[in-house]
Design a protein around this motif. Structure first.
Motif, PDB file in Angstrom:
ATOM      1  N   PRO A 116     -14.119  23.658 -23.799  1.00 44.00           N
ATOM      2  CA  PRO A 116     -13.149  23.877 -24.879  1.00 44.00           C
ATOM      3  C   PRO A 116     -12.329  25.136 -24.680  1.00 44.00           C
ATOM      4  N   PRO A 163     -13.689  17.380 -14.652  1.00 46.07           N
ATOM      5  CA  PRO A 163     -13.000  16.715 -15.753  1.00 46.07           C
ATOM      6  C   PRO A 163     -13.944  15.933 -16.650  1.00 46.07           C
ATOM      7  N   SER A 164     -15.057  15.522 -16.113  1.00 45.55           N
ATOM      8  CA  SER A 164     -16.020  14.763 -16.920  1.00 45.55           C
ATOM      9  C   SER A 164     -16.854  15.671 -17.806  1.00 45.55           C
ATOM     10  N   PRO A 166     -15.588  18.451 -19.999  1.00 45.90           N
ATOM     11  CA  PRO A 166     -14.528  19.310 -20.529  1.00 45.90           C
ATOM     12  C   PRO A 166     -15.085  20.559 -21.192  1.00 45.90           C
ATOM     13  N   THR A 194      -8.535  21.738 -16.817  1.00 49.90           N
ATOM     14  CA  THR A 194      -9.157  20.433 -16.690  1.00 49.90           C
ATOM     15  C   THR A 194      -8.141  19.315 -16.919  1.00 49.90           C
ATOM     16  N   ASP A 195      -8.578  18.073 -16.713  1.00 50.39           N
ATOM     17  CA  ASP A 195      -7.736  16.924 -17.043  1.00 50.39           C
ATOM     18  C   ASP A 195      -7.374  16.907 -18.519  1.00 50.39           C
ATOM     19  N   SER A 196      -8.284  17.384 -19.358  1.00 51.13           N
ATOM     20  CA  SER A 196      -8.004  17.444 -20.788  1.00 51.13           C
ATOM     21  C   SER A 196      -6.803  18.352 -21.070  1.00 51.13           C
ATOM     22  N   ALA A 200      -6.024  19.760 -28.933  1.00 53.38           N
ATOM     23  CA  ALA A 200      -7.379  19.409 -28.518  1.00 53.38           C
ATOM     24  C   ALA A 200      -8.359  19.710 -29.635  1.00 53.38           C
ATOM     25  N   GLU A 244      -7.939  28.035 -21.843  1.00 54.01           N
ATOM     26  CA  GLU A 244      -9.038  27.124 -21.546  1.00 54.01           C
ATOM     27  C   GLU A 244      -9.031  26.806 -20.061  1.00 54.01           C
ATOM     28  N   SER A 283      -8.699  26.828 -31.708  1.00 48.09           N
ATOM     29  CA  SER A 283      -8.188  25.790 -30.838  1.00 48.09           C
ATOM     30  C   SER A 283      -7.063  26.329 -29.971  1.00 48.09           C
ATOM     31  N   GLN A 312      -3.553  16.622 -19.987  1.00 46.02           N
ATOM     32  CA  GLN A 312      -3.090  15.609 -20.936  1.00 46.02           C
ATOM     33  C   GLN A 312      -2.417  16.249 -22.149  1.00 46.02           C
ATOM     34  N   VAL A 313      -2.991  17.319 -22.637  1.00 47.55           N
ATOM     35  CA  VAL A 313      -2.399  18.010 -23.787  1.00 47.55           C
ATOM     36  C   VAL A 313      -1.005  18.528 -23.442  1.00 47.55           C
TER      37      VAL A 313
END
Length: 389
Positions: free
Chosen positions: A36, A31-32, A34, A362-364, A6, A359, A60, A367-368
């Protein structure tokens, strides 16, 4: 799959001393919007639970630096396995054949007594006819090739300082055949970025007084009994077990993510979806700290299960304890948490290690974890001379 991470602004989080109710979960960010990743650094290491707030810029997702040099993996695990150095101080051993045994084989390198950093000059499948025993101070580093172990698995027996990185495990056959079996009395182990599926017993078993272990960035799929920690109620020596599992993807596996007896387990930033019986199980005297994980239900909705068993040295049966902090339950998932016993002393990870990268769920993050866990097509880094240790 690529080895992506990310990007964006990153923050450092610290414990601010607030203690939320242990049987409720923090609300997840939208999710909208995000948020970090962060380095979790509790200011009060013995506070039994915590909430977090932003303070300064941080890094990160974990391990973005470990592919910069061959031996950059050593002693870089987060969590309980953070001291694992593998074969840091030994020469490179080159696996040059896919044969089960003989000169240049993986088995030949793993049985040697001296420290070794084991790398592969070949890609393909190694058909193991029996458990492959790994001795102390070994790194099995699959970067730069694609190696699949099948037939049997790895056994870490009475060893220490082992790193297993970037391998595939699939198709283990026979009674008591696990992908990676850690027992007895092994310690300082790191299993990172491995893909594991379809073994006749477990994918990872940790028991018989094995401890200080981290499992990270792994992908688990097509399996029933995924991770077992703690052998059975008669092995009271397993009270020493300490395991961290983070940034892993449990992809439709049926149960045991993990199941725990006696041990202390820290779960964070994992994605567990479509379990078949339960996601996480706390059995006799276990302590499970579940933090900022994503629990996504399929047909079965209850994530946490409790099983009572009687320890061999106790008069009455008991289950374990699960504390959920910042977890996200989606697609109808329900935590199923039980109230904590007021006399029970739940551990906090900061009692044992000062920082870990985390972190919000979230949806982020999802996905990762779907794309960056398990075996990755990454080149083998160059081996730079060691600085004075």
């Amino acid at each position: 799959m690529g080895n992506s991470h990310a990007h964006g602004h990153h923050r450092k989080f610290r414990n601010n001393g607030n203690v939320p109710s242990p049987d409720k979960t923090a609300s997840a960010p939208s999710p909208s919007q995000p948020v970090p990743p962060s380095i979790y650094q509790p200011e009060h290491p013995l506070i039994p639970n915590s909430s977090i707030h932003a303070s300064s810029m941080a890094t990160s997702l974990p391990y973005s630096h470990v592919d910069s040099a061959l031996r950059a993996l050593a002693a870089q695990a987060e969590g309980f396995g953070r001291c694992a150095i593998g074969g840091l101080h030994g020469p490179i051993y080159y696996v040059t054949t896919l044969l089960d045994d003989g000169p240049g084989s993986l088995r030949d390198g793993c049985r040697k007594k001296e420290p070794l950093w084991i790398v592969f000059e070949v890609s393909g499948t190694i058909q193991l006819g029996s458990y492959l025993n790994v001795s102390s101070y070994k790194t099995i580093d699959g970067r730069g090739q694609r190696i699949k172990l099948t037939g049997k698995g790895l056994r870490l027996k009475e060893c220490e300082h082992v790193i297993i990185c970037n391998l595939e495990f699939e198709g283990g056959r026979g009674p008591d055949v696990d992908g990676i079996q850690i027992k007895p009395k092994s310690k300082h182990i790191w299993i990172d970025r491995c893909s594991l599926r379809d073994y006749d017993d477990g994918l990872i078993d940790i028991n018989r007084e094995s401890t200080d272990i981290t499992v990270s960035r792994c992908h688990f799929a097509q399996h029933d009994k995924t991770i077992l920690i703690g052998a059975d109620p008669t092995h009271v020596g397993d009270r020493c077990i300490r395991v961290t599992i983070h940034h892993c993807f449990f992809d439709g596996t049926r149960q045991r993510h993990p199941r725990v007896r006696f041990g202390k387990v820290h779960l964070y930033n994992n994605y567990i979806r479509n379990w078949g019986i339960y996601a996480v199980c706390a059995s006799v005297e276990s302590q499970i700290y579940s933090q900022c994980n994503i629990y996504e239900a399929g047909q079965k909705k209850i994530a946490f299960k409790y099983l009572s068993e009687k320890a061999a040295d106790k008069e009455e049966a008991s289950s374990g304890c699960i504390r959920s902090e910042g977890d996200l339950f989606v697609i109808g998932a329900q935590a199923g948490l039980m109230a904590e016993d007021g006399e029970f002393c739940m551990f906090h990870p900061s009692e044992y290690y000062p920082t870990w990268t985390i972190e919000p769920p979230t949806d982020s993050l999802k996905q990762v974890l779907q794309h960056c866990t398990g075996w990755q097509c990454v080149p083998r880094p160059a081996d730079h001379p060691l600085a004075a240790q």
